[in-house]
Design an enzyme around this catalytic site. Structure first.
Site, short mmCIF file in Angstrom:
data_model
loop_
_atom_site.label_atom_id
_atom_site.label_comp_id
_atom_site.label_asym_id
_atom_site.label_seq_id
_atom_site.Cartn_x
_atom_site.Cartn_y
_atom_site.Cartn_z
N THR A 196 0.83 -1.21 0.00
CA THR A 196 0.00 0.00 0.00
C THR A 196 0.86 1.26 0.00
O THR A 196 1.81 1.35 0.79
CB THR A 196 -0.88 -0.02 1.26
OG1 THR A 196 -1.54 -1.27 1.33
CG2 THR A 196 -1.91 1.10 1.24
N GLU A 197 0.52 2.21 -0.86
CA GLU A 197 1.22 3.50 -0.95
C GLU A 197 2.72 3.30 -1.19
O GLU A 197 3.54 4.11 -0.78
CB GLU A 197 1.01 4.36 0.30
CG GLU A 197 -0.44 4.49 0.77
CD GLU A 197 -1.33 5.29 -0.17
OE1 GLU A 197 -0.83 5.73 -1.23
OE2 GLU A 197 -2.52 5.48 0.15
#
Lengths: 374, 394
Positions: free
Chosen positions: B142-143
């Site tokens: 994520t990210e």
């Protein structure tokens, strides 16, 4: 530049935001602006940064009373006319480049000064009769306001809402209006880093009139108290709805948790901000709402209604619809119960208030004077 | 020979319903809003951009792209707009599209526990297998979160490469345009060239940028004059049509890019999994978690202020009890509350300074985001028979 400012009240003779506004505005005005300040004679008053001329009149009321009955009306018209006439006379013997007046009580004086000396007029609209009366305005007050709006060479509106309203309801020429907000001298209210108090105290402050929305606050208070019995609602201020609101709190069965303080002197208000967990401004209409900035400066998490001017310049606050008492209650409960929310809001609203300064506002006002003179 | 890897991240969170402190409902996710936003983005970006890519791949068989879809994006596509899945499948079937794995819930699960992290990756792997029949070799957290430890764990899960930000602080004098390995494992690091990526993602339609307007021929020349094994252009898919509107000319830019790149014989499009065959040039040390967010490139957009930390801690603490319940629906709700977006909405670091233009939020401010999240968490806690978060003064 020489400015003749026509005022109505000035510390220590203050009953509303107008006194604070003219005090801070003149205090922070750049030094190349020389102000002569006119106000009705109420007693000794002096400040080092400008000349104050006390004008003799027969005045005995504050700026934000609501009117009813013809006797009162006669005396007010007489006071306003008297003051205007005297302002005109004194202005004739005063040198100035521009005259600046505030709200309907002083605008007649401003117009007289303009006529006598042939100088341009700036008119700051802090509030309008249309709002103060919640859509049921006193026609002759509106007439005075409309007259002032037409005669003024430049108009300062204290929020976009006021600007829109004087265009829509008073037919003002949009080209001559500029929005200049109010600000805050945050050092007078900032008591340093604030920790969440334990009193569960919700503070509201202002005249107890219809447009302050205290009835909505009481309905929200009922919900809050159901979920949080230790919550205490402290309402400071007096006004014509005082009796109705006390009765309403009894009808709602929350009178044990609601405290009506009546008039509270400024030094106690500062202490109240510091003690409160939440500051609430549920106004149906608030032209600006400087008390919200004061509470923010004290680091008190603040809830304001979306129909306030201060809503246009602040971010680190909760914004609500004044009629949405469930949401209002929820926001209060959240600040009371979520410590981390309190801490983040407190810190950030305090820094935000520090950035909203009268120095900026005074500069913007000077700039507007210059554009009117051009 | 320099490879060019064009990779898109596609994600939509399940936005929360509006909950009061005392709300009693159990519809935690705002169905109507999520549906409306999904359809809007599908119309402006997902469908037209993917159709454009299909055309381009057909016209330029050497043109290749890579995608990472959050599970929540796919779940919403299946629910609200199956046509979105259809176009992605069509693109995949050309053979020129690669797919990565990530956590299904676009979550901060890595910060919860190894088991939770692995489980969410497993769910995502199965989803991609089910929809595309694809087995991914490359992982993206994520990210674009990345650290030495994380890379090692991801390698142990069988991945050959992991995506990260080509950030100067970890690279020092080195260029992001080479293949590296992290300290402690042999997985390949695929680092984003943030300058060239952000030229498209952020600066494309900025009139005061001195390179404005950015045209495909100019950009291809920049690529051609860049040294390295690979230039990794990692972009938010919504750049096309949503962040950069159609009117900015972003689709024309995309349309002409393969043709312009083809003018330089030493440039070669590559799928992201083709990069890991190249030899690593050096080791890179990433002791702390790096991300692709804002100027700090750390976790401070999601965690760090008191509200974010408190919300995350309270959510995390529910884990053992919820998992023990084996209630699938409940576990799914809990995981949807882990999505990074919820914590991003509570970020005050730009907002508090009044720089709200840098700030994208479905709420009016971070305080509302936090209150709403906590109201929902409290509601969930009460349903589980736990004490809600409250001040002690009551």
């Amino acid at each position: 530049m020489r400015v003749l400012m026509v005022g109505w009240e000035f510390p220590p003779y203050v009953s509303g935001g107008l006194g604070t506004h003219t005090y801070e505005l003149t205090r922070k005005m750049p030094h190349d602006v020389n102000i002569t300040f006119f106000m009705p004679d109420r007693g000794e008053v002096s400040v080092p940064w400008m000349d104050i001329k006390r004008i003799k009149t027969s005045i005995g009321f504050g700026p934000y009373m609501t009117f009813g009955g013809s006797v009162l009306k006669e005396s007010i018209i007489k006071s306003v006319e008297d003051y205007a006439k005297e302002v005109g006379k004194t202005a004739k013997q005063t040198d100035f480049d521009i005259v600046h007046c505030h709200d309907w009580l002083t605008v007649m004086g401003g117009i007289c000064a303009k006529r006598e000396n042939g100088k341009p007029l700036v008119f700051t609209v802090h509030s309008t009769e249309y709002d103060r009366s919640i859509g049921n305005p006193c026609p002759w007050v509106m007439d005075i306001e409309r007259y002032g709006i037409n005669e003024a060479d430049g108009i300062i509106a204290v929020s976009k809402r006021i600007k829109e309203q004087i265009i829509e309801k008073y037919g003002a020429d949009p080209g001559k209006i500029r929005v200049v907000y109010n600000a805050i001298d945050s050092s007078s209210f900032d008591c340093g880093l604030k920790f969440k108090p334990t009193e569960d105290l919700i503070l509201s402050l202002g005249r107890l009139t219809l447009h302050k929305g205290i009835d909505h606050l009481l309905r929200a208070a009922k919900i809050v108290i159901e979920h949080h019995p230790s919550a205490k609602f402290v309402i400071a201020g007096k006004g014509d709805k005082f009796k109705d609101l006390v009765e309403m709190s009894i009808d709602l069965g929350i009178e044990k948790n609601v405290f009506f303080l009546g008039y509270v002197p400024q030094e106690d208000i500062t202490k109240l901000y510091a003690r409160a967990d939440v500051f609430l401004m549920p106004s149906v209409f608030e032209p600006f709402g400087i008390t919200a900035l004061e509470a923010m400066a004290a680091g008190t998490p603040t809830i304001i209604s979306k129909t306030s001017g201060v809503c246009e310049v602040t971010n680190n606050v909760f914004k609500i619809d004044f009629w949405d008492t469930e949401k209002m209650a929820s926001r209060i409960l959240e600040i009371l119960n979520y410590k981390e929310l309190f801490e983040e809001m407190s810190n950030n609203c305090r820094s935000e208030a520090k950035r909203i300064t009268w120095d900026d506002i005074a500069m913007q006002t000077k700039d507007f004077y210059e554009s009117v003179l051009r | 020979m320099t490879k060019i890897c064009l990779y898109f991240q596609v994600h939509q969170p399940f936005r929360l319903s509006s909950f009061n402190y005392f709300s009693r409902g159990s519809e935690y996710f705002n169905e109507a809003k999520n549906k409306a936003i999904f359809n809007k983005v599908a119309d402006k970006c997902y469908i037209p951009t993917t159709r454009k890519l299909i055309e381009l791949v057909r016209a330029h068989p050497e043109f290749k792209v890579s995608f990472s879809f959050s599970g929540l994006l796919m779940e919403q596509a299946l629910k609200y707009r199956p046509e979105v899945i259809e176009v992605y499948r069509e693109l995949y079937n050309t053979g020129n599209m690669d797919i990565l794995n990530e956590t299904y819930y676009h979550s901060l699960a890595y910060l919860i526990s190894d088991e939770e992290f692995k489980e969410q990756v497993r769910i995502h792997r199965n989803l991609i297998k089910d929809i595309f029949g694809h087995r991914a070799l490359i992982f993206r957290n994520t990210e674009a979160m990345l650290s030495n430890d994380m890379a090692q764990k991801v390698e142990n899960m069988g991945y050959k490469g992991i995506v990260g930000e080509g950030w100067d602080k970890i690279l020092g004098w080195r260029s992001p345009n080479y293949i590296y390995q992290p300290n402690g494992s042999d997985i390949k690091l695929l680092l984003r060239n943030y300058r060239l990526s952000d030229d498209i993602g952020f600066r494309f339609s900025t009139p005061d940028w001195r390179e404005y307007p950015l045209t495909a021929d100019k950009y291809a020349l920049w690529l051609a004059s860049t040294q390295g094994q690979t230039i990794n252009l990692f972009l938010d898919y919504e750049t096309f049509g949503e962040h950069q509107w159609k009117e900015t000319g972003i689709f024309d830019f995309l349309e002409y890019l393969p043709k312009e790149v083809a003018k330089y014989p030493h440039l070669k499009w590559a799928k992201i999994s083709e990069l890991v065959d190249m030899e690593s040039k050096d080791r890179v040390d990433v002791p702390q978690i790096l991300s692709w967010a804002d100027i700090d490139r750390d976790l401070s957009a999601w965690l760090g202020n008191k509200m974010q930390d408190c919300a995350f801690r309270n959510m995390k603490e529910l884990g053992p009890l919820i998992l023990k319940s084996e209630d699938k629906e409940l576990i799914d709700i809990w995981r949807k509350l882990q999505t990074s977006d919820h914590f991003y909405y509570m970020c005050t670091k730009w907002f508090a300074d009044g720089d709200i233009h840098k700030y994208f939020n479905t709420y009016m401010n971070p305080y509302e985001a936090y209150s709403n999240y906590m109201n929902i968490l409290n509601n969930l806690k009460e349903k589980l028979g736990l004490n809600p978060v409250k001040s002690k003064a009551v």
